[in-house]
Write a protein that holds these residues in place. Structure first.
Motif, PDB file in Angstrom:
ATOM      1  N   UNK A  78      22.494  34.559  24.277  1.00 52.87           N
ATOM      2  CA  UNK A  78      21.425  34.108  25.166  1.00 52.87           C
ATOM      3  C   UNK A  78      21.576  32.647  25.564  1.00 52.87           C
ATOM      4  N   UNK A  79      22.190  31.862  24.716  1.00 53.88           N
ATOM      5  CA  UNK A  79      22.515  30.485  25.067  1.00 53.88           C
ATOM      6  C   UNK A  79      23.423  30.480  26.290  1.00 53.88           C
ATOM      7  N   UNK A  80      24.340  31.417  26.349  1.00 57.67           N
ATOM      8  CA  UNK A  80      25.280  31.457  27.472  1.00 57.67           C
ATOM      9  C   UNK A  80      24.562  31.837  28.769  1.00 57.67           C
ATOM     10  N   UNK A  81      23.523  32.691  28.685  1.00 60.52           N
ATOM     11  CA  UNK A  81      22.710  32.969  29.877  1.00 60.52           C
ATOM     12  C   UNK A  81      22.106  31.661  30.385  1.00 60.52           C
ATOM     13  N   UNK A  82      21.575  30.861  29.471  1.00 63.52           N
ATOM     14  CA  UNK A  82      20.986  29.583  29.846  1.00 63.52           C
ATOM     15  C   UNK A  82      22.039  28.643  30.441  1.00 63.52           C
ATOM     16  N   UNK A 108      28.651  40.257  31.251  1.00 60.05           N
ATOM     17  CA  UNK A 108      30.032  40.304  30.755  1.00 60.05           C
ATOM     18  C   UNK A 108      30.448  38.948  30.189  1.00 60.05           C
ATOM     19  N   UNK A 109      30.102  37.872  30.888  1.00 55.34           N
ATOM     20  CA  UNK A 109      30.439  36.525  30.412  1.00 55.34           C
ATOM     21  C   UNK A 109      29.720  36.212  29.099  1.00 55.34           C
ATOM     22  N   UNK A 110      28.458  36.606  28.998  1.00 53.67           N
ATOM     23  CA  UNK A 110      27.684  36.339  27.780  1.00 53.67           C
ATOM     24  C   UNK A 110      28.218  37.149  26.601  1.00 53.67           C
ATOM     25  N   UNK A 111      28.596  38.394  26.865  1.00 52.50           N
ATOM     26  CA  UNK A 111      29.193  39.215  25.810  1.00 52.50           C
ATOM     27  C   UNK A 111      30.536  38.640  25.365  1.00 52.50           C
ATOM     28  N   UNK A 112      31.322  38.150  26.309  1.00 54.27           N
ATOM     29  CA  UNK A 112      32.611  37.539  25.962  1.00 54.27           C
ATOM     30  C   UNK A 112      32.403  36.338  25.050  1.00 54.27           C
ATOM     31  N   UNK A 113      31.429  35.499  25.379  1.00 52.70           N
ATOM     32  CA  UNK A 113      31.138  34.339  24.535  1.00 52.70           C
ATOM     33  C   UNK A 113      30.638  34.788  23.161  1.00 52.70           C
ATOM     34  N   UNK A 114      29.756  35.769  23.135  1.00 50.58           N
ATOM     35  CA  UNK A 114      29.235  36.296  21.870  1.00 50.58           C
ATOM     36  C   UNK A 114      30.373  36.821  21.000  1.00 50.58           C
ATOM     37  N   UNK A 115      31.296  37.531  21.594  1.00 46.59           N
ATOM     38  CA  UNK A 115      32.442  38.071  20.854  1.00 46.59           C
ATOM     39  C   UNK A 115      33.301  36.943  20.290  1.00 46.59           C
ATOM     40  N   UNK A 116      33.577  35.924  21.085  1.00 45.34           N
ATOM     41  CA  UNK A 116      34.379  34.789  20.602  1.00 45.34           C
ATOM     42  C   UNK A 116      33.711  34.145  19.387  1.00 45.34           C
ATOM     43  N   UNK A 117      32.412  33.942  19.483  1.00 45.82           N
ATOM     44  CA  UNK A 117      31.680  33.325  18.376  1.00 45.82           C
ATOM     45  C   UNK A 117      31.738  34.214  17.140  1.00 45.82           C
ATOM     46  N   UNK A 118      31.473  35.501  17.311  1.00 49.67           N
ATOM     47  CA  UNK A 118      31.456  36.412  16.154  1.00 49.67           C
ATOM     48  C   UNK A 118      32.847  36.598  15.557  1.00 49.67           C
ATOM     49  N   UNK A 135      30.319  45.769  27.083  1.00 53.71           N
ATOM     50  CA  UNK A 135      30.750  45.054  28.271  1.00 53.71           C
ATOM     51  C   UNK A 135      31.241  45.960  29.385  1.00 53.71           C
ATOM     52  N   UNK A 136      31.563  47.202  29.060  1.00 53.80           N
ATOM     53  CA  UNK A 136      31.997  48.156  30.075  1.00 53.80           C
ATOM     54  C   UNK A 136      30.822  48.667  30.903  1.00 53.80           C
ATOM     55  N   UNK A 137      29.625  48.592  30.346  1.00 60.70           N
ATOM     56  CA  UNK A 137      28.418  49.049  31.035  1.00 60.70           C
ATOM     57  C   UNK A 137      27.312  48.035  30.763  1.00 60.70           C
ATOM     58  N   UNK A 138      27.423  46.842  31.310  1.00 59.77           N
ATOM     59  CA  UNK A 138      26.491  45.780  30.933  1.00 59.77           C
ATOM     60  C   UNK A 138      25.099  45.892  31.540  1.00 59.77           C
ATOM     61  N   UNK A 139      24.717  47.070  31.947  1.00 59.73           N
ATOM     62  CA  UNK A 139      23.332  47.288  32.374  1.00 59.73           C
ATOM     63  C   UNK A 139      22.585  48.056  31.291  1.00 59.73           C
ATOM     64  N   UNK A 140      23.110  48.027  30.072  1.00 64.12           N
ATOM     65  CA  UNK A 140      22.590  48.817  28.969  1.00 64.12           C
ATOM     66  C   UNK A 140      21.276  48.311  28.399  1.00 64.12           C
ATOM     67  N   UNK A 141      20.912  47.047  28.615  1.00 66.40           N
ATOM     68  CA  UNK A 141      19.742  46.488  27.963  1.00 66.40           C
ATOM     69  C   UNK A 141      18.499  47.303  28.317  1.00 66.40           C
ATOM     70  N   UNK A 142      17.793  47.699  27.272  1.00 68.56           N
ATOM     71  CA  UNK A 142      16.551  48.422  27.465  1.00 68.56           C
ATOM     72  C   UNK A 142      16.720  49.876  27.859  1.00 68.56           C
ATOM     73  N   UNK A 143      17.938  50.350  27.853  1.00 64.17           N
ATOM     74  CA  UNK A 143      18.189  51.740  28.251  1.00 64.17           C
ATOM     75  C   UNK A 143      18.851  52.482  27.096  1.00 64.17           C
ATOM     76  N   UNK A 144      18.574  53.745  27.003  1.00 69.71           N
ATOM     77  CA  UNK A 144      19.216  54.567  25.991  1.00 69.71           C
ATOM     78  C   UNK A 144      20.134  55.599  26.630  1.00 69.71           C
ATOM     79  N   UNK A 145      20.390  55.455  27.931  1.00 69.99           N
ATOM     80  CA  UNK A 145      21.294  56.363  28.619  1.00 69.99           C
ATOM     81  C   UNK A 145      22.704  55.811  28.542  1.00 69.99           C
TER      82      UNK A 145
END
Length: 158
Positions: A78-82, A108-118, A135-145
């Protein structure tokens, strides 16, 4: 205040936030966190308020009550979103369009940063693979599909 970041919430929230920030402090990426997150506060739903005068990461229990490692990754994400928002605002001279800091490409950029950190923190391969798959389907937030939600993943994982 923890590392220049205002932290507010319950005693348990404060403790877990300090643990997560301590993990982040061990990485070469830590300097980005307090630059783009002024406040971390406990809330009912997680999200980054990047446009706030003091950029605020609101964190729900499902995130902060998980492992300190996972929470550290969420802070980085979320820091990367900011960061994306603040950089776009500076470049545009005003309020930037939402798709510069939210949406598919930003996610995708935020996930990439999160992965680097982790990865730097030694996260297990399954967690890294989950984030890469997300990151292949980054519209996943809040969805269970489609790809399962991160919370479904965490419940099965731990």
């Amino acid at each position: 205040m923890v590392d220049g970041i205002e932290v507010s919430g319950s005693a348990a929230f404060l403790l877990r936030t300090k643990e997560a920030l301590e993990l982040l402090r061990r990485t070469p990426f830590f300097n980005v966190i307090p630059r783009y997150v002024a406040v971390i506060k406990q809330g009912k739903r997680s999200g980054m308020k990047a446009a706030a005068k003091r950029p605020t990461f609101v964190v729900a229990k499902r995130t902060w009550n998980h492992s300190a490692l996972w929470y550290a990754g969420a802070i980085a994400h979320d820091c990367f979103h900011s960061k994306l928002y603040q950089e776009a605002r500076e470049n545009s001279g005003g309020k930037p369009p939402a798709d510069c800091w939210t949406g598919r490409e930003a996610e995708k950029k935020c996930l990439t940063f999160q992965i680097k950190v982790l990865e730097t923190l030694g996260a297990d391969a399954e967690t890294i693979a989950y984030l890469k798959e997300s990151g292949k389907n980054p519209t996943y937030q809040g969805h269970n599909l489609g790809w399962r939600s991160w919370w479904d993943y965490l419940r099965r994982r731990w």
